[in-house]
Design a protein around this motif. Sequence first.
Motif, PDB file in Angstrom:
ATOM      1  N   ALA A  49       0.828  -1.205   0.000  1.00  0.00           N
ATOM      2  CA  ALA A  49       0.000   0.000   0.000  1.00  0.00           C
ATOM      3  C   ALA A  49       0.861   1.252   0.000  1.00  0.00           C
ATOM      4  O   ALA A  49       0.567   2.236  -0.696  1.00  0.00           O
ATOM      5  N   HIS A  50       1.964   1.204   0.770  1.00  0.00           N
ATOM      6  CA  HIS A  50       2.871   2.352   0.831  1.00  0.00           C
ATOM      7  C   HIS A  50       3.532   2.590  -0.524  1.00  0.00           C
ATOM      8  O   HIS A  50       3.627   3.725  -1.009  1.00  0.00           O
ATOM      9  N   ILE A  51       3.962   1.481  -1.170  1.00  0.00           N
ATOM     10  CA  ILE A  51       4.617   1.597  -2.482  1.00  0.00           C
ATOM     11  C   ILE A  51       3.631   2.126  -3.523  1.00  0.00           C
ATOM     12  O   ILE A  51       3.964   2.954  -4.369  1.00  0.00           O
ATOM     13  N   GLU A  52       2.375   1.650  -3.452  1.00  0.00           N
ATOM     14  CA  GLU A  52       1.363   2.091  -4.395  1.00  0.00           C
ATOM     15  C   GLU A  52       1.089   3.587  -4.259  1.00  0.00           C
ATOM     16  O   GLU A  52       0.961   4.305  -5.260  1.00  0.00           O
ATOM     17  N   SER A  53       1.034   4.076  -2.997  1.00  0.00           N
ATOM     18  CA  SER A  53       0.798   5.512  -2.795  1.00  0.00           C
ATOM     19  C   SER A  53       1.961   6.334  -3.324  1.00  0.00           C
ATOM     20  O   SER A  53       1.769   7.407  -3.901  1.00  0.00           O
ATOM     21  N   GLN A  54       3.182   5.810  -3.147  1.00  0.00           N
ATOM     22  CA  GLN A  54       4.361   6.497  -3.690  1.00  0.00           C
ATOM     23  C   GLN A  54       4.306   6.522  -5.222  1.00  0.00           C
ATOM     24  O   GLN A  54       4.654   7.523  -5.843  1.00  0.00           O
ATOM     25  N   ARG A  55       3.856   5.409  -5.803  1.00  0.00           N
ATOM     26  CA  ARG A  55       3.791   5.327  -7.259  1.00  0.00           C
ATOM     27  C   ARG A  55       2.795   6.354  -7.817  1.00  0.00           C
ATOM     28  O   ARG A  55       3.041   7.009  -8.825  1.00  0.00           O
ATOM     29  N   LEU A  56       1.658   6.496  -7.134  1.00  0.00           N
ATOM     30  CA  LEU A  56       0.641   7.456  -7.571  1.00  0.00           C
ATOM     31  C   LEU A  56       1.141   8.887  -7.458  1.00  0.00           C
ATOM     32  O   LEU A  56       0.884   9.722  -8.322  1.00  0.00           O
ATOM     33  N   GLU A  57       1.889   9.153  -6.368  1.00  0.00           N
ATOM     34  CA  GLU A  57       2.451  10.500  -6.203  1.00  0.00           C
ATOM     35  C   GLU A  57       3.442  10.808  -7.318  1.00  0.00           C
ATOM     36  O   GLU A  57       3.464  11.910  -7.864  1.00  0.00           O
ATOM     37  N   LYS A  58       4.257   9.811  -7.657  1.00  0.00           N
ATOM     38  CA  LYS A  58       5.236  10.006  -8.731  1.00  0.00           C
ATOM     39  C   LYS A  58       4.545  10.189 -10.074  1.00  0.00           C
ATOM     40  O   LYS A  58       4.990  10.954 -10.924  1.00  0.00           O
ATOM     41  N   ALA A  59       3.426   9.475 -10.265  1.00  0.00           N
ATOM     42  CA  ALA A  59       2.693   9.558 -11.532  1.00  0.00           C
ATOM     43  C   ALA A  59       2.165  10.962 -11.764  1.00  0.00           C
ATOM     44  O   ALA A  59       2.130  11.458 -12.896  1.00  0.00           O
ATOM     45  N   ASN A  60       1.751  11.625 -10.690  1.00  0.00           N
ATOM     46  CA  ASN A  60       1.244  12.998 -10.818  1.00  0.00           C
ATOM     47  C   ASN A  60       2.328  13.976 -11.253  1.00  0.00           C
ATOM     48  O   ASN A  60       2.077  14.955 -11.942  1.00  0.00           O
ATOM     49  N   ASP A  61       3.566  13.716 -10.805  1.00  0.00           N
ATOM     50  CA  ASP A  61       4.674  14.618 -11.131  1.00  0.00           C
ATOM     51  C   ASP A  61       5.398  14.235 -12.411  1.00  0.00           C
ATOM     52  O   ASP A  61       6.219  14.990 -12.920  1.00  0.00           O
ATOM     53  N   ARG A  62       5.088  13.075 -12.972  1.00  0.00           N
ATOM     54  CA  ARG A  62       5.891  12.532 -14.071  1.00  0.00           C
ATOM     55  C   ARG A  62       5.892  13.380 -15.340  1.00  0.00           C
ATOM     56  O   ARG A  62       6.923  13.541 -15.963  1.00  0.00           O
TER      57      ARG A  62
END
Length: 527
Positions: free
Chosen positions: A146-159
């Motif tokens: 869950a922690h990794i998924e939230s990090q992935r979503l945050e990165k996706a917004n900035d990508r």
Amino acid sequence: TDDDTFSNVFCENSKKLIDVHLFALAAQYYSMSNLGVSTPLEDLHEALRQDNQGTTGIKTDEFMNNKKSHEVQVMSELVDNIAKYCGIKQVIDIGSGKGYLSSFLSMQYNLKVYGIDSSNTTTNGAHERNRKLKKHWRAYQSRARAHIESQRLEKANDRPVQSEINCKAINGKLLNKTSSLRHQDQVTIQDLVPSCGFTGIATSESSKQTEVDLVSRTQSDESKLSEEILAVLNVLPADAVEVFSSSRSNCGELCEEEKEQRKMASLKAKASKSRESNLYFPLTSCITAETELSDIITDLEDCMMVGLHTCGDLAANTLRIFTAKPEIKAVCSVGCCYHLLSEQFENREDSPEEVWGFPMCQYLKDKGWCCGRNARMSACLALERVAVGQMLPTESLFYRAVLQVIIEEIYGVTKSDRHVGKTFSKSSSFIDYVRKSLKKLELDDSKLPDSCIMDYYEKYKHRMNELEAFNMLKVVLAPCIEVLILLDRLCYLKEQDNVAWSGLVKLFDPVKSPRCYAVIALKKQSC
């Protein structure tokens, strides 16, 4: 010469300390950090690794305190690198205690670990702790995902904004690295310590192939990030974790075919569990230099021995077993409790057949070298902790010193096998401390009135500053005594014909973990 430089530390006639500043300089001069005999941890990692990818994953602070977490993370990464280098999957943890290192090595790195401790109570505790850890492992993995998924979503917004910049930065780093790799064809462990005679080479690819691999890795770096971390979290076999079914179906309502299928699935799961789930096996046995590991471990194979803060002679015996048993290809041992070491020449007893904790190497044996208990006690002190303001417990040391005067003068006792232990922390006053200590020592305290106890306290109270100064001198000298014990162990390994490389490596932050040096050795490939 060094002797001339420090000749004025002590009075030539009285042998008393006359120059404290010079004493401190001499102690620093002969410390491990100044002698230059240790191998940097980073250099050893670089020589052992087949690639330069570190391991990311489990946070040990979820399962242990900060000190133990630091020790286990650092040491387990090195043990894994050594095991990979030697091509082995079995690890024997000597003096495993509660199994912190053992369980982490098995879960994080998928190594088969046998943890051996002399205390049956400790072994049972380690077994229960490991069972509970496995029980909650799936919950921990879910939180990590869950922690990794939230990090992935945050990165996706900035990508969209950062992707071009990131791509250029990564390519720049890799091209620089590729350029440096063109100038080195091989990385060898023998580069770490000259003339060690080690012939094993950590293989490296040609610079052309390296460039292709690195560029290829760059293109898929972002997409693989989550997969790589999850792969690390999944090192524990699925069947090693207790599975709790949420099904509430009534078995009587199942058809015969479904019952049979479930029965077969259950049998397969149990069989698989017996084969794979116990990657960590806590065992109880007292280890000596003569111990036959094959009598304890029935499926002994090529392996390495480890020991995290092995007490007293156990550290020395670990090295002796390593050199004597061909199955053991490597050793990584961090010792402690130097005051419990047995010394061959302490009481000048001629017992050549007995195995001693110190000295180990032939050079010091030929010299008849002896430290003595007081020096070994001093070696256990932590200079780095004192240097950052963690002062010595002066009051408890003062209580202990006055108590010794009392039991010598009132009871005539100069030596005892019994210990006072941590009585100070449980005492409300000096009188309370003395009475509790006398009971632990099995001495009759009824003939000692409170007034007599306080008379002793008042008699020596003004000398508390002297005691503090004396103990500070012991702290300054501590690293010199420790380095003597560690170099003795290293020299012993250097004397062995079947050892390819050996060294002292500073593993831990000495403020977090004062006994921070590991004795490490690898066998020759033919041995």
